[in-house]
Every structure is written in structure tokens, then in C-alpha cells.
Scaffold this active site. Structure first.
Site, PDB file in Angstrom:
ATOM      1  N   LYS A   1       0.844  -1.188   0.000  1.00  0.00           N
ATOM      2  CA  LYS A   1       0.000   0.000   0.000  1.00  0.00           C
ATOM      3  C   LYS A   1       0.877   1.234   0.000  1.00  0.00           C
ATOM      4  O   LYS A   1       2.032   1.111   0.389  1.00  0.00           O
ATOM      5  CB  LYS A   1      -0.927  -0.006   1.211  1.00  0.00           C
ATOM      6  CG  LYS A   1      -0.159   0.033   2.549  1.00  0.00           C
ATOM      7  CD  LYS A   1      -1.039   0.321   3.702  1.00  0.00           C
ATOM      8  CE  LYS A   1      -1.293   1.798   3.826  1.00  0.00           C
ATOM      9  NZ  LYS A   1      -0.860   2.356   5.133  1.00  0.00           N
TER      10      LYS A   1
ATOM     11  N   ASP B   1      -2.779  -5.794   2.653  1.00  0.00           N
ATOM     12  CA  ASP B   1      -3.243  -4.895   3.706  1.00  0.00           C
ATOM     13  C   ASP B   1      -2.929  -5.640   4.998  1.00  0.00           C
ATOM     14  O   ASP B   1      -3.566  -6.659   5.297  1.00  0.00           O
ATOM     15  CB  ASP B   1      -4.755  -4.661   3.583  1.00  0.00           C
ATOM     16  CG  ASP B   1      -5.246  -3.702   4.655  1.00  0.00           C
ATOM     17  OD1 ASP B   1      -4.798  -3.806   5.804  1.00  0.00           O
ATOM     18  OD2 ASP B   1      -6.080  -2.842   4.341  1.00  0.00           O
ATOM     19  N   HIS B   2      -1.960  -5.150   5.758  1.00  0.00           N
ATOM     20  CA  HIS B   2      -1.479  -5.992   6.860  1.00  0.00           C
ATOM     21  C   HIS B   2      -2.529  -6.195   7.952  1.00  0.00           C
ATOM     22  O   HIS B   2      -2.428  -7.120   8.741  1.00  0.00           O
ATOM     23  CB  HIS B   2      -0.149  -5.483   7.430  1.00  0.00           C
ATOM     24  CG  HIS B   2      -0.284  -4.319   8.372  1.00  0.00           C
ATOM     25  ND1 HIS B   2      -0.413  -3.029   7.945  1.00  0.00           N
ATOM     26  CD2 HIS B   2      -0.307  -4.252   9.724  1.00  0.00           C
ATOM     27  CE1 HIS B   2      -0.514  -2.230   8.993  1.00  0.00           C
ATOM     28  NE2 HIS B   2      -0.448  -2.950  10.091  1.00  0.00           N
TER      29      HIS B   2
ATOM     30  N   GLU C   1      -3.898   5.572  17.388  1.00  0.00           N
ATOM     31  CA  GLU C   1      -2.471   5.323  17.589  1.00  0.00           C
ATOM     32  C   GLU C   1      -1.922   6.380  18.528  1.00  0.00           C
ATOM     33  O   GLU C   1      -2.306   7.546  18.430  1.00  0.00           O
ATOM     34  CB  GLU C   1      -1.728   5.408  16.258  1.00  0.00           C
ATOM     35  CG  GLU C   1      -2.130   4.343  15.269  1.00  0.00           C
ATOM     36  CD  GLU C   1      -1.230   4.396  14.046  1.00  0.00           C
ATOM     37  OE1 GLU C   1      -0.216   3.695  14.048  1.00  0.00           O
ATOM     38  OE2 GLU C   1      -1.544   5.147  13.123  1.00  0.00           O
TER      39      GLU C   1
ATOM     40  N   ASP D   1      -4.026   6.828   4.517  1.00  0.00           N
ATOM     41  CA  ASP D   1      -3.109   5.910   5.192  1.00  0.00           C
ATOM     42  C   ASP D   1      -3.840   4.790   5.922  1.00  0.00           C
ATOM     43  O   ASP D   1      -3.374   3.653   5.960  1.00  0.00           O
ATOM     44  CB  ASP D   1      -2.256   6.723   6.188  1.00  0.00           C
ATOM     45  CG  ASP D   1      -1.100   5.913   6.762  1.00  0.00           C
ATOM     46  OD1 ASP D   1      -0.508   5.129   6.000  1.00  0.00           O
ATOM     47  OD2 ASP D   1      -0.786   6.068   7.957  1.00  0.00           O
TER      48      ASP D   1
ATOM     49  N   HIS E   1      -7.183  -0.109   5.823  1.00  0.00           N
ATOM     50  CA  HIS E   1      -7.435  -0.913   7.031  1.00  0.00           C
ATOM     51  C   HIS E   1      -8.883  -0.791   7.519  1.00  0.00           C
ATOM     52  O   HIS E   1      -9.539  -1.794   7.808  1.00  0.00           O
ATOM     53  CB  HIS E   1      -6.493  -0.500   8.162  1.00  0.00           C
ATOM     54  CG  HIS E   1      -5.044  -0.480   7.770  1.00  0.00           C
ATOM     55  ND1 HIS E   1      -4.510  -1.370   6.864  1.00  0.00           N
ATOM     56  CD2 HIS E   1      -4.009   0.305   8.156  1.00  0.00           C
ATOM     57  CE1 HIS E   1      -3.207  -1.108   6.722  1.00  0.00           C
ATOM     58  NE2 HIS E   1      -2.885  -0.102   7.486  1.00  0.00           N
TER      59      HIS E   1
HETATM   60  P1  NDP Z   1      11.700   3.468   1.758  1.00  0.00           P
HETATM   61  O1  NDP Z   1      11.766   4.811   1.144  1.00  0.00           O
HETATM   62  O2  NDP Z   1      12.361   3.238   3.067  1.00  0.00           O
HETATM   63  O3  NDP Z   1      12.328   2.416   0.729  1.00  0.00           O
HETATM   64  C1  NDP Z   1      12.146   2.507  -0.652  1.00  0.00           C
HETATM   65  C2  NDP Z   1      12.975   1.434  -1.334  1.00  0.00           C
HETATM   66  O4  NDP Z   1      12.750   1.476  -2.732  1.00  0.00           O
HETATM   67  C3  NDP Z   1      14.476   1.594  -1.123  1.00  0.00           C
HETATM   68  O5  NDP Z   1      15.046   0.323  -1.062  1.00  0.00           O
HETATM   69  C4  NDP Z   1      14.899   2.324  -2.403  1.00  0.00           C
HETATM   70  O6  NDP Z   1      16.219   2.101  -2.771  1.00  0.00           O
HETATM   71  C5  NDP Z   1      14.012   1.642  -3.418  1.00  0.00           C
HETATM   72  N1  NDP Z   1      13.803   2.496  -4.592  1.00  0.00           N
HETATM   73  C6  NDP Z   1      13.002   3.575  -4.686  1.00  0.00           C
HETATM   74  N2  NDP Z   1      13.023   4.059  -5.934  1.00  0.00           N
HETATM   75  C7  NDP Z   1      13.867   3.283  -6.651  1.00  0.00           C
HETATM   76  C8  NDP Z   1      14.294   3.264  -8.005  1.00  0.00           C
HETATM   77  N3  NDP Z   1      13.848   4.169  -8.887  1.00  0.00           N
HETATM   78  N4  NDP Z   1      15.156   2.311  -8.381  1.00  0.00           N
HETATM   79  C9  NDP Z   1      15.614   1.408  -7.491  1.00  0.00           C
HETATM   80  N5  NDP Z   1      15.244   1.368  -6.203  1.00  0.00           N
HETATM   81  C10 NDP Z   1      14.373   2.280  -5.783  1.00  0.00           C
HETATM   82  O7  NDP Z   1      10.157   3.081   1.798  1.00  0.00           O
HETATM   83  P2  NDP Z   1       9.417   2.081   2.814  1.00  0.00           P
HETATM   84  O8  NDP Z   1      10.252   0.868   2.955  1.00  0.00           O
HETATM   85  O9  NDP Z   1       9.016   2.828   4.013  1.00  0.00           O
HETATM   86  O10 NDP Z   1       8.078   1.764   2.012  1.00  0.00           O
HETATM   87  C11 NDP Z   1       8.033   0.868   0.945  1.00  0.00           C
HETATM   88  C12 NDP Z   1       6.593   0.548   0.631  1.00  0.00           C
HETATM   89  O11 NDP Z   1       5.998  -0.079   1.749  1.00  0.00           O
HETATM   90  C13 NDP Z   1       5.741   1.779   0.336  1.00  0.00           C
HETATM   91  O12 NDP Z   1       4.792   1.462  -0.621  1.00  0.00           O
HETATM   92  C14 NDP Z   1       5.095   2.064   1.670  1.00  0.00           C
HETATM   93  O13 NDP Z   1       3.899   2.787   1.534  1.00  0.00           O
HETATM   94  C15 NDP Z   1       4.852   0.647   2.141  1.00  0.00           C
HETATM   95  N6  NDP Z   1       4.660   0.554   3.590  1.00  0.00           N
HETATM   96  C16 NDP Z   1       5.696   0.927   4.412  1.00  0.00           C
HETATM   97  C17 NDP Z   1       5.524   0.838   5.792  1.00  0.00           C
HETATM   98  C18 NDP Z   1       6.647   1.191   6.723  1.00  0.00           C
HETATM   99  O14 NDP Z   1       6.439   1.090   7.939  1.00  0.00           O
HETATM  100  N7  NDP Z   1       7.808   1.586   6.214  1.00  0.00           N
HETATM  101  C19 NDP Z   1       4.258   0.356   6.400  1.00  0.00           C
HETATM  102  C20 NDP Z   1       3.270  -0.039   5.423  1.00  0.00           C
HETATM  103  C21 NDP Z   1       3.488   0.054   4.075  1.00  0.00           C
HETATM  104  P3  NDP Z   1      17.435   3.013  -2.273  1.00  0.00           P
HETATM  105  O15 NDP Z   1      17.066   3.563  -0.936  1.00  0.00           O
HETATM  106  O16 NDP Z   1      18.549   2.011  -2.195  1.00  0.00           O
HETATM  107  O17 NDP Z   1      17.597   4.072  -3.282  1.00  0.00           O
HETATM  108  C1  BG6 Z   2       0.326   1.421   8.362  1.00  0.00           C
HETATM  109  C2  BG6 Z   2       0.331   2.920   8.325  1.00  0.00           C
HETATM  110  O1  BG6 Z   2      -0.353   0.915   7.249  1.00  0.00           O
HETATM  111  O2  BG6 Z   2      -0.343   0.997   9.538  1.00  0.00           O
HETATM  112  C3  BG6 Z   2       0.997   3.498   9.569  1.00  0.00           C
HETATM  113  O3  BG6 Z   2       1.043   3.351   7.173  1.00  0.00           O
HETATM  114  C4  BG6 Z   2       0.341   2.951  10.816  1.00  0.00           C
HETATM  115  O4  BG6 Z   2       0.905   4.907   9.572  1.00  0.00           O
HETATM  116  C5  BG6 Z   2       0.276   1.429  10.751  1.00  0.00           C
HETATM  117  O5  BG6 Z   2       1.109   3.356  11.939  1.00  0.00           O
HETATM  118  C6  BG6 Z   2      -0.556   0.879  11.909  1.00  0.00           C
HETATM  119  O6  BG6 Z   2      -0.447  -0.511  11.921  1.00  0.00           O
HETATM  120  P1  BG6 Z   2      -0.659  -1.313  13.267  1.00  0.00           P
HETATM  121  O7  BG6 Z   2      -0.528  -2.739  12.871  1.00  0.00           O
HETATM  122  O8  BG6 Z   2       0.403  -0.841  14.229  1.00  0.00           O
HETATM  123  O9  BG6 Z   2      -2.023  -0.960  13.748  1.00  0.00           O
END
Ligand code: NDP
Ligand code: BG6
Length: 502
Positions: free
Chosen positions: A156, A185-186, A224, A243, A248
Site C-alpha cells: 500500500k 493490507d497488513h 495510535e 493511510d 485498514h
Molecule cells: P523506503 O523509502 O524506506 O524504501 C524505498 C525502497 O525502494 C528503497 O530500497 C529504495 O532504494 C528503493 N527504490 C526507490 N526508488 C527506486 C528506483 N527508482 N530504483 C531502485 N530502487 C528504488 O520506503 P518504505 O520501505 O518505508 O516503504 C516501501 C513501501 O511499503 C511503500 O509502498 C510504503 O507505503 C509501504 N509501507 C511501508 C511501511 C513502513 O512502515 N515503512 C508500512 C506499510 C506500508 P534506495 O534507498 O537504495 O535508493
Molecule cells: C500502516 C500505516 O499501514 O499501519 C501506519 O502506514 C500505521 O501509519 C500502521 O502506523 C498501523 O499498523 P498497526 O498494525 O500498528 O495498527
């Protein structure tokens, strides 16, 4: 305490490719979830991970990260990690996919992954379509030689609004068929979310009262206590409606209000969810303003600690108009729910982390216990506690011991942790395991995504017009006061969650 233990079902051999391997989600959720599966004997011995991201890591760097991210990992995880491979490259570059293809071939020949593929889009949403397209161009959207499956797990947010979600879906469908796509959707991985189905459809006593004749209102709370943490930049593009509510909350709403499915497989359950989401009334722009409240937290105190306001968080515009709190009043237009207000609220920096569904039932037709005798009597309520302290409480009136016939509300409690020895695989491990085994029941189908955006889109539009105001609340409170008015107009009030359970 009951403890039915079932032997772990192993996944088939497969190569898993993580796009976003150097990112936050991979580090905090995906690698720990894989380690959990490995160390519980749930992963095939023939399992290989290939990470793909821009950061210039070697295989060894990625392997080190996979050990650092899982400090208490067992021997099976360590064994698997020693085979992990990493491609450093831009998703827009064909050389990235050339290298990936080479490593997938090697995974099959060296690690016996059998041509089976699971691609995980754990990267930024703006490149989801680009990666899907590149995989198709390189012929990586089908199983490798001798393989049975090739699946795409998509994180997502799935789109930014209805129109971009439809565009993304069209792009993903050009590369993969719907039965290959697993939209995550976790919340659907949470045992207690799934327990809503068990409670409703494995018990005869709830069905007769689960409707407009008995239910006064329904409240879904996703509260939260944390702020936006290190994700200010991302949150600025999202806000609470996108979000939490679009995904969710809509999932929890659908499971709580849908009709009984005729089977427990993916399509039977998802058909019913979609039918329910279709029945949610779509407001006009004026109604959308009238039936919603959006808020943003100011500085305050949470868990006895002073915290900054949203506009002072890292990565947040000091004049930001992004909402960190949403309250909505919805209607479901069908025979079961017509006329029952459905109240939704979610927010960051609220007093506690609580997710619950509360059904408040209508009062008795005539109350013989007058005035003082029934002062402490509240309407019957059934509370489904999704987290924390997962369980179910039924609130009903009981006589206070003593001579006078005084009554007050008491609660009958079921707690997951005390009822079951093993609370099972929760969240990401569960969902990854299901995706690897091809079970799409807990994943979101294309029409569900569309319906969920159809419901939230009018609020997004209404709020972008002048008058779609933002209300402030102090961190550590239950949101802007004006959110109370949303209910008071109908003589209702927000339920105060029992914080002794959080
Ligand atoms: P980050 O920004 O931490 O990570 C993004 C990743 O994608 C990095 O590994 C980055 O590589 C890579 N990346 C981005 N653009 C490119 C590109 N053009 N080419 C190659 N690599 C690329 O994001 P998150 O991990 O936080 O989030 C990832 C997904 O998970 C999103 O869709 C987010 O909404 C979803 N999500 C995240 C949550 C969280 O808690 N983090 C919770 C729920 C969902 P590099 O950094 O090496 O450039
Ligand atoms: C994620 C949202 O999907 O769910 C976060 O991007 C949020 O903002 C999280 O904190 C909440 O998840 P949980 O499992 O802690 O209720």
C-alpha cells in the site's frame, strides 16, 4: 487454556525478489517475517531471496543487513541468509533486470527454487507500475522453467485516489493477471481481524441481532499513540484518510457488516466484502463536509512524555494541511443496515493504541429501574478488540449486590491470549506465507480497492475545496472536539475505549 497445534505447512520452493530491499519496510517487517517463517520450519529449504534497490550494496552487505534486522534469528534463517543475493540498480534501467534474470536462473539451478517466483513491491508507490512493466518486458511475469507460479505482491498505498488507483491497476494488469496479484493490507493478517468472521459466522447467537432492528450504532476506532515517526515525508503525501481509512478501516468495516459468505475461499469472502462496500452511501460534496472531521495534532503529552506537534515533525511542511485525524459518519444502504450510523475515527497521537469495533445495541423498550436505580446502566454493547489485548467483551446490565434493586453495566470478557496457547502466525509472516502458498483470501482484490477509493474519494475532493477545514487537537487527546458533534446530532457519543486493556 486450549492449544491446538498444527504442523507447519511449508511453502513450495521459490525465489523471492524484494524491490525496495534497502528500505524501511524490508528492514522492519519483511526480513523479520521471513526469519519467523524460516525458524518455525515454514519455509521451503529451497528458498532464495534476491534484493533489488539503488543503494550500492554487495551480496554480503545485504546478508549482513538481514542478520542485523533480525537479532535473535535461529540457525535456519542464518543458513538461508548466506545465499541471499543483491542487485544494485535503478528500476528504470534494463541492466537491473538483466542482472536479476541471471540471478533467478542461478536460484533455480543452484538452490532448487524450481522456476517459482514471488516478486514483492516493497518500494515507493510511484515506481510500482514501472517495475511491473519492466518485469513483463523481460519475460519475468511468468514462472521460470518447470515453475508453477509467478506472483506479484503489492504494498500500500495502491493509488492516491480513485483515478490514480484505476491507472495503476490498468498498468499492473498489463503485466500480470489478477490471479497473480496479491495486494497487501497488513490488517487482514491480524488474527483478530479474521476472528470477526469466526465470531459472526461460527456462532448462531449473533446473527439474529446483527442488524438495524437491534443495533443502534457501530463505531470503528483505529487509534495510535505514535506520531508519524520517521515517515513525515511519506505522511505528507498521504494523511490519515489515505493511510488508514481507505485500506485498514474499509477492510474491518466490510468484514463486520458483510453478509455470510457461502464458502471460506478467497472469492466467496471477497465477493461479500465488495457487495458491502458497494452499499456504502456516497455523499455529495456538501454532505461529505458535513459528515466528516479532519484534524491535525498540536504539541501535547502522550504516555506522560511531551511530544511535538505534527508541523514540527521531521519531513513535514511547517504549514502543512495534512490530516492526522479523521472522523466519518457513514451509511450502509441495504436491508440489514439502513438507518444505522456507522462512525469511524482514526488518528495519530491519540491517548493510546487501540483498534476496536463497537456495536452498541438499542435500549430496552421499557425500563422498570428508574432514575437512581439505573444511573450506571449503559446500553448493551459488543466490543471486538482488534489490538492490543485482543478479545471480545459483551457489556450488559447486572444487579449491584445489596438490598436496593440497582443495576449497572458489567463486561463479560474473552481474551485471546488466555484462551489459546498459540496465537498463531500474525501480520506479515501470515500474509507472506499465504502469498507463497497461493492463498489470496486475505489479499485485496481489484474491485475491493476500487470500491474503497470510491468511498473515500468524495471526502478528499470536499476537503480540497474552501471550507473543508482542518481542526487542531492536542497530542494525547481523542481528537478535535468538533468530532463529538458528528455523533451528538443523533444523540450518540464516542465510546471511551477501556484503556486498562491497552
Ligand atoms: P523506503 O523509502 O524506506 O524504501 C524505498 C525502497 O525502494 C528503497 O530500497 C529504495 O532504494 C528503493 N527504490 C526507490 N526508488 C527506486 C528506483 N527508482 N530504483 C531502485 N530502487 C528504488 O520506503 P518504505 O520501505 O518505508 O516503504 C516501501 C513501501 O511499503 C511503500 O509502498 C510504503 O507505503 C509501504 N509501507 C511501508 C511501511 C513502513 O512502515 N515503512 C508500512 C506499510 C506500508 P534506495 O534507498 O537504495 O535508493
Ligand atoms: C500502516 C500505516 O499501514 O499501519 C501506519 O502506514 C500505521 O501509519 C500502521 O502506523 C498501523 O499498523 P498497526 O498494525 O500498528 O495498527
Amino acid at each position: 487454556m486450549n492449544g491446538v497445534t498444527t504442523p507447519p505447512q511449508k511453502t513450495p520452493p521459490l525465489a523471492m525478489v524484494i524491490f525496495g530491499a534497502s528500505g524501511d519496510l524490508t528492514s522492519r517487517k519483511i526480513l523479520p517475517a521471513l526469519a519467523n517463517l524460516a525458524d518455525h520450519g515454514r519455509l521451503s529449504e529451497n528458498f532464495q531471496v534476491i534484493g533489488v534497490a539503488r543503494t550500492e550494496w554487495s551480496d554480503e552487505d545485504f546478508q549482513k543487513a538481514a542478520l542485523v534486522d533480525v537479532p535473535n534469528a535461529g540457525s535456519e534463517w542464518r543458513r538461508l541468509v548466506s545465499n541471499f543475493r543483491y542487485v544494485s540498480g535503478e528500476y528504470a534501467a534494463s541492466s537491473t533486470f538483466d542482472q536479476l534474470k541471471g540471478l533467478l536462473g542461478e536460484a533455480d539451478s543452484k538452490h532448487g527454487t524450481g522456476g517459482n517466483r514471488l516478486y514483492y513491491l516493497a518500494t515507493i508507490p510511484s515506481v510500482f507500475a514501472l517495475v511491473a512493466d519492466a518485469l513483463a518486458k523481460e519475460g519475468c511475469n511468468v514462472p521460470g522453467e518447470g515453475g508453477d507460479f509467478c506472483r506479484l505482491v503489492v504494498e500500500k498505498p495502491y493509488g492516491h485516489d480513485l483515478s490514480t488507483a484505476l491507472d495503476l491497476d490498468a498498468a499492473v494488469h498489463r503485466a500480470f493477471d489478477e490471479d497473480q496479484i496479491f495486494r497487501i493490507d497488513h490488517y487482514m493478517g491480524k488474527e483478530t481481524v479474521q476472528n470477526v468472521l469466526a465470531l459472526r459466522f461460527a456462532n448462531a447467537i449473533f446473527e439474529p441481532i446483527w442488524n438495524r432492528r437491534y443495533v443502534e450504532n457501530i463505531q470503528i476506532t483505529v487509534a495510535e499513540s505514535i506520531g508519524v515517526e520517521h515517515r513525515g515525508g511519506f505522511y505528507e503525501t498521504a494523511g490519515a484518510l489515505r493511510d488508514i481509512v481507505q485500506n485498514h478501516v474499509m477492510q474491518v468495516l466490510a468484514l463486520t457488516l458483510m453478509e455470510s459468505p457461502t464458502g471460506m475461499d478467497a472469492d466467496h469472502i471477497r465477493d461479500e466484502k465488495v457487495k458491502l462496500l458497494r452499499a456504502v452511501d456516497i455523499p455529495t460534496p456538501d454532505e461529505a463536509v458535513d459528515k466528516s472531521v479532519r484534524g491535525q495534532y498540536l504539541a501535547g503529552v502522550v504516555d506522560q512524555q511531551p511530544v511535538v506537534g505534527y508541523r514540527q515533525e521531521d519531513g513535514v511542511d511547517p504549514h502543512s494541511e495534512t490530516e492526522t485525524f479523521v472522523a466519518l459518519r457513514l451509511r450502509v444502504e441495504n436491508w440489514r443496515w439502513a438507518g444505522v450510523p456507522i462512525y469511524i475515527r482514526t488518528g495519530k497521537r491519540l491517548p493510546a493504541r487501540v483498534t476496536e469495533v463497537a456495536l452498541t445495541f438499542q435500549g430496552v423498550p421499557f425500563l422498570a429501574f428508574e432514575g437512581e436505580l439505573a444511573r450506571q446502566l449503559r446500553p448493551n454493547a459488543l466490543i471486538l478488540r482488534i489490538q492490543p489485548n485482543e478479545g471480545v467483551s459483551l457489556h450488559f446490565g447486572a444487579k449491584i449486590p445489596g438490598e436496593a434493586f440497582r443495576v449497572q453495566s458489567v463486561a463479560m470478557d474473552f481474551e485471546y491470549n488466555s484462551a489459546f496457547a498459540d496465537t498463531g502466525m500474525d501480520g506479515y509472516p501470515r500474509l507472506l506465507h499465504d502469498a507463497m502458498n497461493g492463498d489470496a483470501t486475505l489479499f485485496i482484490r481489484t474491485d475491493e480497492v476500487e470500491q474503497a477509493w470510491r468511498i473515500v474519494d468524495p471526502y478528499l475532493q470536499a476537503w480540497s475545496e474552501p471550507g473543508g477545514g482542518l481542526h487542531f487537537y492536542n497530542a494525547g487527546t481523542w481528537g478535535p472536539h468538533i468530532a463529538d458533534l458528528l455523533l451528538e446530532r443523533s444523540g450518540d457519543a464516542w465510546r471511551v475505549p477501556d484503556l486498562s486493556k491497552s
